[in-house]
Motif scaffolding. Structure first.
Motif, mmCIF file in Angstrom:
data_model
loop_
_atom_site.group_PDB
_atom_site.id
_atom_site.type_symbol
_atom_site.label_atom_id
_atom_site.label_comp_id
_atom_site.label_asym_id
_atom_site.label_seq_id
_atom_site.Cartn_x
_atom_site.Cartn_y
_atom_site.Cartn_z
ATOM 1 N N GLU A 1 0.849 -1.179 0.000
ATOM 2 C CA GLU A 1 0.000 0.000 0.000
ATOM 3 C C GLU A 1 0.896 1.245 0.000
ATOM 4 O OE1 GLU A 1 -2.597 -0.282 3.319
ATOM 5 O OE2 GLU A 1 -3.611 -2.083 2.580
ATOM 6 N N GLU A 2 0.274 2.394 -0.250
ATOM 7 C CA GLU A 2 1.071 3.616 -0.370
ATOM 8 C C GLU A 2 1.640 4.067 0.971
ATOM 9 O OE1 GLU A 2 -1.058 6.644 -2.414
ATOM 10 O OE2 GLU A 2 -1.429 5.416 -4.190
ATOM 11 N N GLU A 3 1.099 3.547 2.068
ATOM 12 C CA GLU A 3 1.602 3.915 3.395
ATOM 13 C C GLU A 3 1.677 2.666 4.259
ATOM 14 O OE1 GLU A 3 0.825 7.860 5.827
ATOM 15 O OE2 GLU A 3 -0.814 6.453 6.165
ATOM 16 N N VAL A 4 2.840 2.409 4.840
ATOM 17 C CA VAL A 4 3.055 1.249 5.698
ATOM 18 C C VAL A 4 3.640 1.732 7.021
ATOM 19 C CG1 VAL A 4 4.347 -0.895 6.007
ATOM 20 C CG2 VAL A 4 3.373 -0.350 3.774
ATOM 21 N N TRP A 5 2.986 1.357 8.109
ATOM 22 C CA TRP A 5 3.438 1.756 9.448
ATOM 23 C C TRP A 5 4.137 0.578 10.126
ATOM 24 C CZ3 TRP A 5 2.869 6.610 11.668
ATOM 25 C CH2 TRP A 5 2.055 7.513 10.982
ATOM 26 N N TYR A 6 5.087 0.883 10.983
ATOM 27 C CA TYR A 6 5.728 -0.141 11.810
ATOM 28 C C TYR A 6 6.054 0.475 13.157
ATOM 29 C CZ TYR A 6 10.325 2.065 11.037
ATOM 30 O OH TYR A 6 11.376 2.942 11.007
ATOM 31 N N HIS A 7 6.386 -0.365 14.113
ATOM 32 C CA HIS A 7 6.780 0.153 15.428
ATOM 33 C C HIS A 7 7.937 -0.668 15.958
ATOM 34 C CE1 HIS A 7 4.878 -2.912 18.241
ATOM 35 N NE2 HIS A 7 4.445 -3.286 17.060
ATOM 36 N N LEU A 8 8.551 -0.186 16.999
ATOM 37 C CA LEU A 8 9.713 -0.830 17.597
ATOM 38 C C LEU A 8 9.290 -1.608 18.836
ATOM 39 C CD1 LEU A 8 12.187 2.194 17.406
ATOM 40 C CD2 LEU A 8 11.796 0.410 15.695
ATOM 41 N N GLY A 9 10.102 -2.569 19.222
ATOM 42 C CA GLY A 9 9.803 -3.324 20.432
ATOM 43 C C GLY A 9 9.897 -4.807 20.190
ATOM 44 N N GLU A 10 9.711 -5.546 21.271
ATOM 45 C CA GLU A 10 9.899 -6.990 21.205
ATOM 46 C C GLU A 10 8.890 -7.681 20.302
ATOM 47 O OE1 GLU A 10 7.332 -8.014 25.256
ATOM 48 O OE2 GLU A 10 9.516 -8.186 25.240
ATOM 49 N N GLU A 11 7.711 -7.064 20.102
ATOM 50 C CA GLU A 11 6.702 -7.683 19.258
ATOM 51 C C GLU A 11 7.140 -7.744 17.800
ATOM 52 O OE1 GLU A 11 2.516 -6.470 20.286
ATOM 53 O OE2 GLU A 11 3.622 -5.181 21.660
ATOM 54 N N GLU A 12 8.148 -6.969 17.434
ATOM 55 C CA GLU A 12 8.631 -6.994 16.058
ATOM 56 C C GLU A 12 9.174 -8.366 15.684
ATOM 57 O OE1 GLU A 12 8.930 -4.787 13.275
ATOM 58 O OE2 GLU A 12 7.245 -4.070 14.419
ATOM 59 N N TYR A 13 9.598 -9.155 16.705
ATOM 60 C CA TYR A 13 10.107 -10.485 16.385
ATOM 61 C C TYR A 13 9.001 -11.383 15.854
ATOM 62 C CZ TYR A 13 14.482 -9.344 18.722
ATOM 63 O OH TYR A 13 15.674 -8.783 19.049
ATOM 64 N N GLN A 14 7.760 -11.180 16.291
ATOM 65 C CA GLN A 14 6.653 -12.001 15.825
ATOM 66 C C GLN A 14 6.029 -11.449 14.536
ATOM 67 O OE1 GLN A 14 6.820 -11.168 19.319
ATOM 68 N NE2 GLN A 14 7.892 -13.138 19.486
ATOM 69 N N CYS B 1 -13.654 -3.071 24.986
ATOM 70 C CA CYS B 1 -13.154 -2.052 24.079
ATOM 71 C C CYS B 1 -11.727 -2.418 23.671
ATOM 72 C CB CYS B 1 -13.192 -0.689 24.771
ATOM 73 S SG CYS B 1 -12.487 0.655 23.797
ATOM 74 N N ALA B 2 -11.407 -2.273 22.407
ATOM 75 C CA ALA B 2 -10.066 -2.601 21.912
ATOM 76 C C ALA B 2 -9.617 -1.521 20.935
ATOM 77 C CB ALA B 2 -10.057 -3.967 21.235
ATOM 78 N N ALA B 3 -8.306 -1.398 20.769
ATOM 79 C CA ALA B 3 -7.733 -0.378 19.887
ATOM 80 C C ALA B 3 -6.980 -1.061 18.751
ATOM 81 C CB ALA B 3 -6.803 0.541 20.665
ATOM 82 N N THR B 4 -7.218 -0.600 17.540
ATOM 83 C CA THR B 4 -6.475 -1.082 16.373
ATOM 84 C C THR B 4 -5.670 0.073 15.794
ATOM 85 O OG1 THR B 4 -8.207 -0.577 14.764
ATOM 86 C CG2 THR B 4 -8.305 -2.712 15.851
ATOM 87 N N SER B 5 -4.603 -0.279 15.094
ATOM 88 C CA SER B 5 -3.734 0.725 14.490
ATOM 89 C C SER B 5 -2.957 0.070 13.361
ATOM 90 C CB SER B 5 -2.762 1.288 15.535
ATOM 91 O OG SER B 5 -1.768 2.095 14.920
ATOM 92 N N PRO B 6 -2.618 0.829 12.314
ATOM 93 C CA PRO B 6 -1.797 0.240 11.239
ATOM 94 C C PRO B 6 -0.468 -0.319 11.734
ATOM 95 C CG PRO B 6 -2.708 2.351 10.543
ATOM 96 C CD PRO B 6 -3.011 2.221 11.997
ATOM 97 N N VAL B 7 0.040 0.182 12.863
ATOM 98 C CA VAL B 7 1.332 -0.318 13.355
ATOM 99 C C VAL B 7 1.216 -1.752 13.866
ATOM 100 C CG1 VAL B 7 2.080 2.010 13.962
ATOM 101 C CG2 VAL B 7 1.031 0.576 15.703
#
Length: 513
Positions: A27-40, A199-205
């Protein structure tokens, strides 16, 4: 015996599989974040193409080194998709994939890779809300901080079995645009002792996952039967309540052309209000309008139009009984594809004329630029066979040449509000003639009948077909006796047989191709 030969003539020919075709791109925009979850959930940029021999990536205009550091090929030699072993802040930037073979280069859209974040919800105990059956109810949820802003969703959860989670899909329960849970009318079953609303939160990251948040349980008390509605007439669970507005979209909404328009009108009351939609100054875009009876449109409480067009601007009205709400929709005409589709590919024979169309709309009118194999046309050597028509919306190529014109053409339509970008594939066919009919055929014909001899040939460029006899002499066309008709790439020979043909040729007459 007479022999009739059908001979196709054509210039030297070429074969080939054709230029590469993109099958999948990010897609034209891709989000990512840092942290231990990046391994999965590692960051991956997809680039799949057909007929591609090589793949390369460019970041911020410079070729990217893949396979020598933190970035690697997902399937080396088979795919252009790449992944990051562990995402880092400097991975932000604009990426673009190039798929190439000897016939050309297909170019993906520019992918903006952005670093984001999403915090966790603070730990809170289950919130208990007391409510009366038949009443309307609004349940708030405070989102955690995040970049970009997270979206809130609500789920069913079983307090006795933590594995049971279900998305809320109900006619009387809706999540509004601000993430609040709206009960148009509370049912007794909404207060089951084991039922929790989460209640839950979603995000492109998070790339398809969510963070669990606050939990709410309802305690619903039955409504007593009023004197105006006897138990025998409507029953305690059918007691009516007054209609009211729970949530309506702002009176002014601005959307970009090509995106999605969503207007909400959530009304409370019993019996459950039915929402009717109309456009005051025009017709509803029924072809792009989501089914108002579906769960996706919240059973009529959400008005959703995909791929918004400038003509969708105007005033929309939602109505439930005596309550009315109007929303004025303004459409920013960033470039969009007219007729809901980008340019079509071209596959034609050599020496013919081909046209690529870049039919994009917008306001102000988009500027159209063309590239070939990733290089702007005005940077290529001038070629009088290429002509731009209709302010650049049409690229015409005369006398198509397999060696020069086969390739991947990029169309970019841009204005100050944005752009649309796509590839169009030009495959110039060039191959030697081949018969689409058996090379030998026999006919037995009746005196005074007409025989139909076809000569179907496929070739590129288009062949010249002629009929000759066994001595390579052209067939003499006699008015009323013979007729040669050209239709598409076939040449038909009609012969009307009488006694003279029998005497001149042989009996029975058996022409052989």
């Amino acid at each position: 015996m007479w022999y009739l030969l059908c001979i196709p003539l054509v210039s030297a020919a070429y074969g080939g599989i054709g230029p590469p075709k993109l099958l999948l791109q990010p897609e034209e925009e891709v989000w990512y974040h840092l942290g231990e979850e990046e391994y999965q959930r590692r960051l991956t940029l997809k680039c799949e193409a057909e007929n591609a021999d090589t793949f390369t990536w460019v970041k911020n205009g410079r070729q990217l080194s893949v396979g020598a550091g933190d970035i690697d090929w997902e399937r080396p030699g088979q795919s252009g998709s790449i992944f990051f072993h562990r995402s880092k802040p400097h991975n932000q930037g604009y990426y673009q994939c190039f798929a190439a073979n000897i016939f050309g280069v297909a170019v993906s859209n520019k992918v903006h890779v952005r670093l984001g974040s999403l915090e966790h919800f603070p730990k809170r105990p289950v919130r208990v809300i007391n409510v009366r059956e038949g009443d309307s109810l609004t349940v708030d949820c405070a989102p955690p901080r995040g970049t970009p802003d997270p979206e809130l969703i609500w789920l069913y959860r079983d307090s006795e079995d933590s594995t049971v989670i279900e998305t809320i899909r109900s006619r009387h329960i809706t999540t509004d645009a601000q993430g609040r849970l709206q009960f148009s009318t509370v049912e007794l079953s909404d207060g089951r002792s084991s039922l929790l609303y989460e209640c839950a939160a979603t995000s492109p990251v998070l790339r398809g996952e969510y963070r669990s948040g606050d939990q709410v349980r309802l305690e619903v008390s039955p409504r007593s039967v009023s004197s105006a509605c006897g138990k025998r007439r409507c029953g305690a669970d059918k007691a009516a309540t007054a209609i009211k507005k729970l949530y309506v979209s702002p009176a002014e909404i601005t959307v970009r052309a090509g995106t999605r328009l969503k207007i909400q009108c959530i009304f409370g009351g019993r019996p459950l209000p039915t929402v009717f939609w109309s456009k005051i100054d025009g017709e509803l875009p029924k072809g792009r309008l989501k089914d108002l009876t579906s769960a996706e449109s919240d059973f009529g409480k959400s008005f959703i139009v995909d791929n918004v067009h400038p003509e969708d601007a105007g005033t929309y009205e939602c109505r439930a009984r005596h309550l009315v709400h109007t929303v004025n929709v303004r459409v920013l005409a960033a470039p969009f594809w007219e007729f809901d589709e980008p340019p079509r590919n071209v596959e034609q024979a050599e020496e013919s004329t081909g046209e690529l169309e870049c039919l994009a709309g917008g306001q102000p009118t988009p500027i159209i630029t063309w590239s070939m194999n990733g290089v702007l046309l005005h940077e290529l050597p001038e070629d009088h066979r290429r002509v731009l028509l209709d302010h650049g919306r049409v690229l015409r190529i005369r006398q198509l040449n397999h060696d020069v014109d086969t390739g991947v053409y990029q169309c970019n339509a841009s204005n100050p509000l944005g752009y649309v970008y796509t590839n169009a594939y030009v495959h110039v066919k060039a191959h030697e003639p081949r018969f689409l009919i058996p090379t030998q055929r026999n006919w037995k014909v009746v005196l005074h009948s007409t025989v139909y001899l076809d000569c179907s040939v496929d070739a590129a460029p288009e062949p010249i077909v002629r009929w000759v006899d066994a001595d390579d002499r052209p067939i003499q066309i006699v008015e009323g006796k013979h007729q040669v008709v050209e239709e598409f790439l076939e040449l038909f020979l009609f012969l009307s047989f009488d006694k003279s043909y029998n005497e001149k040729w042989y009996s029975p007459f058996t022409p052989v191709l």
